[in-house]
Design a protein around this motif. Structure first.
Motif, PDB file in Angstrom:
ATOM      1  N   THR A 112       0.839  -1.208   0.000  1.00  0.00           N
ATOM      2  CA  THR A 112       0.000   0.000   0.000  1.00  0.00           C
ATOM      3  C   THR A 112       0.871   1.254   0.000  1.00  0.00           C
ATOM      4  O   THR A 112       0.522   2.261  -0.626  1.00  0.00           O
ATOM      5  N   SER A 113       2.015   1.199   0.690  1.00  0.00           N
ATOM      6  CA  SER A 113       2.952   2.322   0.694  1.00  0.00           C
ATOM      7  C   SER A 113       3.417   2.647  -0.720  1.00  0.00           C
ATOM      8  O   SER A 113       3.423   3.803  -1.151  1.00  0.00           O
ATOM      9  N   VAL A 114       3.817   1.601  -1.431  1.00  0.00           N
ATOM     10  CA  VAL A 114       4.305   1.789  -2.801  1.00  0.00           C
ATOM     11  C   VAL A 114       3.184   2.281  -3.705  1.00  0.00           C
ATOM     12  O   VAL A 114       3.381   3.192  -4.525  1.00  0.00           O
ATOM     13  N   ALA A 115       1.999   1.700  -3.557  1.00  0.00           N
ATOM     14  CA  ALA A 115       0.871   2.115  -4.389  1.00  0.00           C
ATOM     15  C   ALA A 115       0.535   3.581  -4.166  1.00  0.00           C
ATOM     16  O   ALA A 115       0.240   4.316  -5.122  1.00  0.00           O
ATOM     17  N   LEU A 116       0.592   4.039  -2.915  1.00  0.00           N
ATOM     18  CA  LEU A 116       0.315   5.449  -2.627  1.00  0.00           C
ATOM     19  C   LEU A 116       1.401   6.345  -3.204  1.00  0.00           C
ATOM     20  O   LEU A 116       1.123   7.291  -3.948  1.00  0.00           O
ATOM     21  N   PHE A 117       2.651   6.050  -2.864  1.00  0.00           N
ATOM     22  CA  PHE A 117       3.761   6.937  -3.244  1.00  0.00           C
ATOM     23  C   PHE A 117       3.959   6.953  -4.757  1.00  0.00           C
ATOM     24  O   PHE A 117       4.030   8.017  -5.379  1.00  0.00           O
ATOM     25  N   TYR A 118       4.030   5.766  -5.332  1.00  0.00           N
ATOM     26  CA  TYR A 118       4.204   5.675  -6.786  1.00  0.00           C
ATOM     27  C   TYR A 118       2.973   6.223  -7.506  1.00  0.00           C
ATOM     28  O   TYR A 118       3.090   6.988  -8.472  1.00  0.00           O
ATOM     29  N   GLY A 119       1.781   5.814  -7.037  1.00  0.00           N
ATOM     30  CA  GLY A 119       0.555   6.220  -7.709  1.00  0.00           C
ATOM     31  C   GLY A 119       0.391   7.724  -7.757  1.00  0.00           C
ATOM     32  O   GLY A 119       0.039   8.286  -8.809  1.00  0.00           O
ATOM     33  N   TYR A 120       0.662   8.392  -6.631  1.00  0.00           N
ATOM     34  CA  TYR A 120       0.518   9.848  -6.599  1.00  0.00           C
ATOM     35  C   TYR A 120       1.599  10.520  -7.446  1.00  0.00           C
ATOM     36  O   TYR A 120       1.316  11.394  -8.263  1.00  0.00           O
ATOM     37  N   LEU A 121       2.854  10.109  -7.264  1.00  0.00           N
ATOM     38  CA  LEU A 121       3.964  10.756  -7.962  1.00  0.00           C
ATOM     39  C   LEU A 121       3.870  10.558  -9.481  1.00  0.00           C
ATOM     40  O   LEU A 121       4.136  11.477 -10.264  1.00  0.00           O
ATOM     41  N   HIS A 122       3.443   9.355  -9.873  1.00  0.00           N
ATOM     42  CA  HIS A 122       3.400   9.029 -11.296  1.00  0.00           C
ATOM     43  C   HIS A 122       2.323   9.813 -12.034  1.00  0.00           C
ATOM     44  O   HIS A 122       2.349   9.909 -13.266  1.00  0.00           O
ATOM     45  N   GLU A 123       1.381  10.399 -11.324  1.00  0.00           N
ATOM     46  CA  GLU A 123       0.331  11.186 -11.980  1.00  0.00           C
ATOM     47  C   GLU A 123       0.894  12.415 -12.696  1.00  0.00           C
ATOM     48  O   GLU A 123       0.300  12.883 -13.665  1.00  0.00           O
ATOM     49  N   PHE A 124       2.006  12.937 -12.187  1.00  0.00           N
ATOM     50  CA  PHE A 124       2.571  14.137 -12.823  1.00  0.00           C
ATOM     51  C   PHE A 124       4.056  14.007 -13.136  1.00  0.00           C
ATOM     52  O   PHE A 124       4.660  14.923 -13.690  1.00  0.00           O
ATOM     53  N   TYR A 125       4.657  12.848 -12.760  1.00  0.00           N
ATOM     54  CA  TYR A 125       6.093  12.691 -13.000  1.00  0.00           C
ATOM     55  C   TYR A 125       6.346  11.313 -13.611  1.00  0.00           C
ATOM     56  O   TYR A 125       6.114  10.282 -12.965  1.00  0.00           O
ATOM     57  N   PRO A 126       6.810  11.244 -14.857  1.00  0.00           N
ATOM     58  CA  PRO A 126       6.913   9.958 -15.561  1.00  0.00           C
ATOM     59  C   PRO A 126       8.139   9.120 -15.201  1.00  0.00           C
ATOM     60  O   PRO A 126       8.140   7.909 -15.428  1.00  0.00           O
ATOM     61  N   HIS A 127       9.192   9.752 -14.662  1.00  0.00           N
ATOM     62  CA  HIS A 127      10.464   9.034 -14.485  1.00  0.00           C
ATOM     63  C   HIS A 127      10.529   8.350 -13.112  1.00  0.00           C
ATOM     64  O   HIS A 127      11.450   8.565 -12.322  1.00  0.00           O
ATOM     65  N   VAL A 128       9.528   7.547 -12.838  1.00  0.00           N
ATOM     66  CA  VAL A 128       9.444   6.865 -11.546  1.00  0.00           C
ATOM     67  C   VAL A 128       8.987   5.430 -11.777  1.00  0.00           C
ATOM     68  O   VAL A 128       8.179   5.152 -12.650  1.00  0.00           O
ATOM     69  N   ASP A 129       9.551   4.517 -11.017  1.00  0.00           N
ATOM     70  CA  ASP A 129       9.169   3.115 -11.099  1.00  0.00           C
ATOM     71  C   ASP A 129       9.175   2.553  -9.685  1.00  0.00           C
ATOM     72  O   ASP A 129       9.602   3.217  -8.734  1.00  0.00           O
ATOM     73  N   PHE A 130       8.707   1.311  -9.536  1.00  0.00           N
ATOM     74  CA  PHE A 130       8.711   0.708  -8.198  1.00  0.00           C
ATOM     75  C   PHE A 130       9.367  -0.660  -8.225  1.00  0.00           C
ATOM     76  O   PHE A 130       9.462  -1.312  -9.271  1.00  0.00           O
ATOM     77  N   TYR A 131       9.794  -1.095  -7.053  1.00  0.00           N
ATOM     78  CA  TYR A 131      10.515  -2.361  -6.916  1.00  0.00           C
ATOM     79  C   TYR A 131      10.064  -3.039  -5.621  1.00  0.00           C
ATOM     80  O   TYR A 131      10.089  -2.422  -4.548  1.00  0.00           O
ATOM     81  N   ILE A 132       9.650  -4.286  -5.724  1.00  0.00           N
ATOM     82  CA  ILE A 132       9.295  -5.097  -4.559  1.00  0.00           C
ATOM     83  C   ILE A 132      10.234  -6.302  -4.548  1.00  0.00           C
ATOM     84  O   ILE A 132      10.318  -7.016  -5.554  1.00  0.00           O
ATOM     85  N   PRO A 133      10.945  -6.559  -3.458  1.00  0.00           N
ATOM     86  CA  PRO A 133      11.844  -7.713  -3.440  1.00  0.00           C
ATOM     87  C   PRO A 133      11.080  -9.027  -3.457  1.00  0.00           C
ATOM     88  O   PRO A 133       9.936  -9.090  -2.995  1.00  0.00           O
ATOM     89  N   ASP A 134      11.703 -10.042  -3.991  1.00  0.00           N
ATOM     90  CA  ASP A 134      11.134 -11.380  -3.980  1.00  0.00           C
ATOM     91  C   ASP A 134      11.361 -11.991  -2.597  1.00  0.00           C
ATOM     92  O   ASP A 134      12.496 -12.076  -2.121  1.00  0.00           O
ATOM     93  N   ARG A 135      10.277 -12.412  -1.955  1.00  0.00           N
ATOM     94  CA  ARG A 135      10.369 -12.952  -0.589  1.00  0.00           C
ATOM     95  C   ARG A 135      11.359 -14.107  -0.504  1.00  0.00           C
ATOM     96  O   ARG A 135      12.074 -14.257   0.490  1.00  0.00           O
ATOM     97  N   TYR A 136      11.440 -14.919  -1.549  1.00  0.00           N
ATOM     98  CA  TYR A 136      12.230 -16.143  -1.477  1.00  0.00           C
ATOM     99  C   TYR A 136      13.656 -15.959  -1.973  1.00  0.00           C
ATOM    100  O   TYR A 136      14.584 -16.561  -1.431  1.00  0.00           O
ATOM    101  N   GLN A 137      13.842 -15.140  -2.990  1.00  0.00           N
ATOM    102  CA  GLN A 137      15.188 -14.955  -3.520  1.00  0.00           C
ATOM    103  C   GLN A 137      15.955 -13.843  -2.792  1.00  0.00           C
ATOM    104  O   GLN A 137      17.172 -13.905  -2.685  1.00  0.00           O
TER     105      GLN A 137
END
Length: 589
Positions: A93-118
């Motif tokens: 939810t943190s990533v969805a909020l931060f990325y979702g809001y920022l990406h509305e007006f700023y295109p040079h943003v992406d998100f990364y979630i680590p793999d629980r197992y690797q």
């Protein structure tokens, strides 16, 4: 399971009477409020009418000015920004909020979630190198990073700046990040210490909005995600969290984002997602019905929405949950939710099977000698559900519990605790046997070498045995006050409803009625009971619903007197609403 009732002390009678007169409520309700820190008219007004204007200025948080300046610089210079989040509900939810809001007006943003197992929990070397290799100049971590000393240092050496947004307890040393936002920092004077990880991310976005002069009301539209994080991460619903949760639930009930709407429809279970996808009229009707009902609460998030968001991170990859939460179209969201539902069904099967194995192992241990703690290890248990299994074991055996499995040639596990026992502190006492650990008073995670599991079991049992007391051996049912049955009416109930949202720190009030007997008793589905209770001298005979109490039928039918603990709920059937008592426990003389 047998409960130990803990009936709260009566508040100061002068304060209770004064508050009762000031806000025109009966003394029972005034006592309830005073016991929750509401002592006068102004506090009552703020409690009953949460106000977004009362949330704390974000720049009171240590390093907030540095973090905002760097974020503004990155946007102004068109730098690539990577939003890095944990794989649980709070992280996604943190990533969805931060990325979702920022990406509305700023295109040079992406998100990364680590793999629980690797990669495991927190900031991974793989994630840092991914950022550097793909020319990201700034990483903003959410709900993780407070102990990532080595990998934050690696990022710095690779020319990547780090802003950490976390809410977990820091270690003795902080990472060498450009900014570390964590209200639990010893040198942070932020007035409220119990924000969720998503809450800390929201504060950074709030500061960014203030700094750049953007419209704050648009950011507040993301509070449905903050409410989900607060509920699912089981942080206290007090102070600032209560305000954020209140407005987040309002958004969730009136106009949730498509991803959350899809999860609510999935949790409701009245229609399959396939049906809703193929029939637009049916979908619109179901969505309208949800908005009409407006009954999504903290408990619904904990038991219906949160587990679904968690499922993808537990069994596959949490990126799927983020993509669902940032979806802008209900059809797309339903398709993504359908995939999450499939994973959640698989999660339930793992949960059920591993729980059976774990309970059998505990029973075998009990045959040898009684233990004050539970530490179980099995190399093939699914890492994604061991936290759930730990909670299930506590439901049956009620003692601090750690469930371990093997992952990447290490023993890794989840810990859960009982009422008022600090399991994080107990684990800390065993740190010489651990490679990594972190968490809270009631929940923690840990990693150690497989060949040290037995030594850890012994030391943890020793620590718990020294610290645990009799009050920790039975689950506690906190009872707010005793009621006479005639006090239970809609006027009383309606004021209770103004105390929502309920949750940790602001629990739903539990009352007791003494020396009652039952009549008109019915058994429902061979497991539950429905009956009326009678109290001498009272003219009100409330209907009680007692889930899992079917074994009490004979005793209740004998007209034996008993004391009953309950919550007051409203039941609506065929457009008729009545008050019912949701039974928490029954104690016979």
């Amino acid at each position: 399971m047998e409960f130990r009732w803990e009936i709260k002390s009566k508040a100061d009678p002068i304060t209770v009477q004064s508050l009762s007169s000031e806000i025109n409520v009966n003394p029972t309700l005034a006592n309830l409020l005073v016991n929750r820190g509401v002592d006068d008219f102004q506090q009552a007004k703020e409690y009953f009418r949460p106000d977004l204007d009362k949330i704390h200025p974000p720049f009171l948080m240590k390093d907030m000015d540095i973090a905002v300046d760097r974020l503004v610089q990155a946007v102004n210079q068109n730098e690539k920004i990577l939003i890095y989040g944990d794989y649980d509900v709070d992280g996604t939810t943190s990533v969805a909020l931060f990325y979702g809001y920022l990406h509305e007006f700023y295109p040079h943003v992406d998100f990364y979630i680590p793999d629980r197992y690797q990669e495991g929990y927190g900031i991974s070397e793989k994630g840092v190198r991914y950022a550097a290799e793909n020319d990201f100049k700034l990483i903003v971590s959410l709900d993780c990073g407070i102990k990532a000393l080595e990998n934050v240092a690696l990022a710095k050496s690779l020319g990547v700046d780090f802003i950490i947004c976390d809410h977990h307890t820091p270690g003795e040393k902080l990472p060498d990040a450009l900014a570390v936002l964590d209200p639990k920092r010893k040198d942070c004077n932020y007035p409220y210490k119990e924000l969720s990880g998503c809450g800390v991310g929201f504060k950074l976005m709030q500061a960014f909005v203030e700094k750049t002069g953007k419209n704050a009301s648009h950011l507040f539209g993301y509070l449905d995600l903050v409410a989900v994080s607060i509920a699912a991460d089981i942080v206290p619903i007090t102070g600032e969290n209560r305000i954020l949760a209140y407005y987040g639930l309002e958004r969730l009930n009136n106009n949730p984002r498509p991803g959350l709407m899809a999860l609510i429809l999935a949790g409701k279970g009245t229609r399959s997602l396939d049906e809703l996808l193929s029939n637009k009229h049916l979908l619109q009707r179901e969505m309208l019905q949800l908005k009409t009902d407006k009954d999504i609460n903290i408990s619904d998030i904990v038991f219906r929405i949160g587990p679904r968001i968690n499922a993808s991170g537990r069994l596959e990859h949490a990126k799927a949950s983020v993509e669902l939460l940032i979806s802008k179209d209900i059809q797309d969201a339903l398709q993504r939710a359908e995939l999450v539902e499939d994973v959640n069904s698989a999660r339930k099967n793992f949960d059920e099977n591993i729980t059976k194995e774990a309970i059998q192992m505990i029973e075998d241990m009990e045959a040898i000698r009684p233990y004050k703690s539970t530490v179980l290890f099995k190399e093939d248990w699914h890492k994604g559900v061991i936290g759930i299994v730990a909670s299930r074991c506590i439901e049956q055996f009620y003692r601090p519990t750690i469930i371990l499995t093997e992952s990447n040639n290490k023993a890794t596990g989840s810990a859960r605790s009982v009422f008022d026992f600090d399991i994080y502190s107990a684990i800390s006492e065993c740190s010489d046997l651990l490679e990594q650990f972190g968490g809270h008073k009631y929940a923690a995670g840990l990693t150690l070498a497989v060949d040290k599991v037995e030594a850890f079991q012994e030391k943890f049992e020793e620590v718990v045995s020294q610290r645990i007391s009799d009050i920790h051996t039975k689950p506690v049912l906190e009872v707010d006050d005793e009621l006479e049955l005639d006090q239970i009416n809609y006027k009383f109930y309606n004021i209770l409803q103004q105390m929502t949202p309920f949750g940790p720190g602001n629990p739903e009030p539990v009352f007791c009625a003494n020396q009652v007997y039952a009549r008109n008793i019915r058994v429902l589905k061979d497991k539950h009971l429905k009956f009326e209770i009678v109290q001498d001298g009272q003219q009100t005979f409330p209907v009680c619903i007692a889930f899992g109490f079917a074994t009490y039928y004979e005793m209740l039918n004998s007209k034996m007197r008993f004391n009953i603990a309950f919550e007051i709920r409203e039941n609506t059937f065929r457009n008729t609403s009545t008050l019912q008592l949701y039974v928490k426990d029954i104690k016979f003389d």
